[in-house]
Motif scaffolding. Structure first.
Motif, PDB file in Angstrom:
ATOM      1  N   SER A  73      14.474 -11.983   3.512  1.00 24.61           N
ATOM      2  CA  SER A  73      13.749 -13.201   3.129  1.00 24.61           C
ATOM      3  C   SER A  73      12.456 -13.357   3.915  1.00 24.61           C
ATOM      4  O   SER A  73      11.420 -13.720   3.362  1.00 24.61           O
ATOM      5  CB  SER A  73      14.627 -14.440   3.363  1.00 24.61           C
ATOM      6  N   GLU A  74      12.513 -13.076   5.211  1.00 31.61           N
ATOM      7  CA  GLU A  74      11.312 -13.182   6.041  1.00 31.61           C
ATOM      8  C   GLU A  74      10.229 -12.216   5.571  1.00 31.61           C
ATOM      9  O   GLU A  74       9.056 -12.579   5.487  1.00 31.61           O
ATOM     10  CB  GLU A  74      11.645 -12.883   7.506  1.00 31.61           C
ATOM     11  N   HIS A  75      10.633 -10.988   5.262  1.00 31.65           N
ATOM     12  CA  HIS A  75       9.659  -9.981   4.834  1.00 31.65           C
ATOM     13  C   HIS A  75       9.149 -10.213   3.418  1.00 31.65           C
ATOM     14  O   HIS A  75       8.123  -9.665   3.030  1.00 31.65           O
ATOM     15  CB  HIS A  75      10.255  -8.575   4.968  1.00 31.65           C
ATOM     16  N   ALA A  83      -0.111  -4.958   0.076  1.00 31.99           N
ATOM     17  CA  ALA A  83       0.104  -5.115   1.520  1.00 31.99           C
ATOM     18  C   ALA A  83       1.565  -5.430   1.815  1.00 31.99           C
ATOM     19  O   ALA A  83       2.142  -4.911   2.781  1.00 31.99           O
ATOM     20  CB  ALA A  83      -0.797  -6.209   2.078  1.00 31.99           C
ATOM     21  N   MET A  84       2.188  -6.266   0.972  1.00 30.50           N
ATOM     22  CA  MET A  84       3.606  -6.569   1.173  1.00 30.50           C
ATOM     23  C   MET A  84       4.450  -5.321   0.968  1.00 30.50           C
ATOM     24  O   MET A  84       5.378  -5.051   1.741  1.00 30.50           O
ATOM     25  CB  MET A  84       4.079  -7.682   0.239  1.00 30.50           C
ATOM     26  N   LEU A 143       6.823  -7.700  -7.281  1.00 35.22           N
ATOM     27  CA  LEU A 143       5.936  -6.794  -6.550  1.00 35.22           C
ATOM     28  C   LEU A 143       5.128  -5.975  -7.555  1.00 35.22           C
ATOM     29  O   LEU A 143       5.599  -5.712  -8.669  1.00 35.22           O
ATOM     30  CB  LEU A 143       6.751  -5.874  -5.643  1.00 35.22           C
ATOM     31  N   PRO A 144       3.911  -5.572  -7.186  1.00 32.05           N
ATOM     32  CA  PRO A 144       3.089  -4.816  -8.144  1.00 32.05           C
ATOM     33  C   PRO A 144       3.726  -3.468  -8.492  1.00 32.05           C
ATOM     34  O   PRO A 144       4.325  -2.819  -7.639  1.00 32.05           O
ATOM     35  CB  PRO A 144       1.754  -4.644  -7.415  1.00 32.05           C
ATOM     36  N   ALA A 182      -1.226   5.020   2.663  1.00 34.37           N
ATOM     37  CA  ALA A 182      -1.845   5.893   1.660  1.00 34.37           C
ATOM     38  C   ALA A 182      -0.929   6.064   0.450  1.00 34.37           C
ATOM     39  O   ALA A 182      -1.386   6.074  -0.701  1.00 34.37           O
ATOM     40  CB  ALA A 182      -2.160   7.249   2.283  1.00 34.37           C
ATOM     41  N   LEU A 183       0.355   6.183   0.716  1.00 28.52           N
ATOM     42  CA  LEU A 183       1.340   6.315  -0.356  1.00 28.52           C
ATOM     43  C   LEU A 183       1.287   5.105  -1.289  1.00 28.52           C
ATOM     44  O   LEU A 183       1.237   5.244  -2.517  1.00 28.52           O
ATOM     45  CB  LEU A 183       2.733   6.435   0.279  1.00 28.52           C
ATOM     46  N   VAL A 184       1.275   3.912  -0.711  1.00 28.67           N
ATOM     47  CA  VAL A 184       1.226   2.693  -1.518  1.00 28.67           C
ATOM     48  C   VAL A 184      -0.082   2.620  -2.291  1.00 28.67           C
ATOM     49  O   VAL A 184      -0.099   2.282  -3.483  1.00 28.67           O
ATOM     50  CB  VAL A 184       1.434   1.441  -0.630  1.00 28.67           C
TER      51      VAL A 184
END
Length: 199
Positions: A73-75, A83-84, A143-144, A182-184
């Motif tokens: 939940s925090e994350h 970025a997330m 999430l994207p 870089a992966l993301v």
């Protein structure tokens, strides 16, 4: 068979420790009893066979690897952005490297599963369920990216973790945090900034 869930879990923990340290060949009832600090013969009272011990250890490893829901939940607070995703993957790597024996035991179980059909079936179900939960979580959280994005992230992170834990010299000179960023950037599509800020 004896039915004490706490004792069974402790024996599965001991089995995972033995697998990480000695490999599948070292996994015996006696080794598990010694690791768990219980009388000789205890493990054989809880598991019908060595195959049963391997199969239950394969289920248990994911119980041990599961993140604390409060930490999740925090994350997950904040906009659903690249970025997330980057921070979630970095956190995942930290959790794994903080408990390397669990992942090393899982690798041993995977190898043993190539020779044991029952273990292969059980481990496939467990790992597939975990992958499906991760994909579902990615999509439900907004999430994207799509399902394929989530699967590709899983595959890429699996490779990173294996090298990091088993042959860290392969990645000498590489920064894991930068590799994840870089992966993301390469796998996760740019988010719609307005939509992300509303979530």
């Amino acid at each position: 068979m004896t039915r004490n869930p706490q004792r069974r879990a402790a024996l599965c923990d001991a089995a995972l420790a033995v697998l990480a340290r000695d490999g599948a060949r070292g996994l015996t009832f006696r080794a598990v009893d010694t690791q768990a600090h219980v009388p000789t013969g205890t493990a054989s009272n809880y598991f019908a066979s060595r195959d049963d011990l391997l199969t239950q250890a394969g289920r248990h490893v994911y119980v041990r690897m599961a993140p604390d829901p409060r930490e999740v939940s925090e994350h997950m607070s904040g906009p659903r952005t690249r970025a997330m995703v980057t921070e979630l993957l970095r956190w995942t790597l930290r959790r794994i490297t903080d408990q390397p024996d669990l992942y090393l035991a899982l690798l041993e179980l995977r190898l043993e599963a190539t020779r044991r059909p029952e273990l292969r079936a059980a481990l496939t179900r467990t790992i597939r369920a975990d992958l499906d939960a991760n994909v579902h979580g990615h999509l439900e959280a907004g999430l994207p990216g799509d399902r394929t994005t989530a699967v590709l992230l899983y595959l890429a992170m699996s490779g990173l973790v294996i090298d990091h834990l088993t042959l860290p010299g392969v990645l000498d000179g590489e920064d894991a945090d930068q590799l994840i960023a870089a992966l993301v950037t390469r796998l996760v599509p740019e988010e719609d900034t307005a939509a992300a800020s509303e979530r």
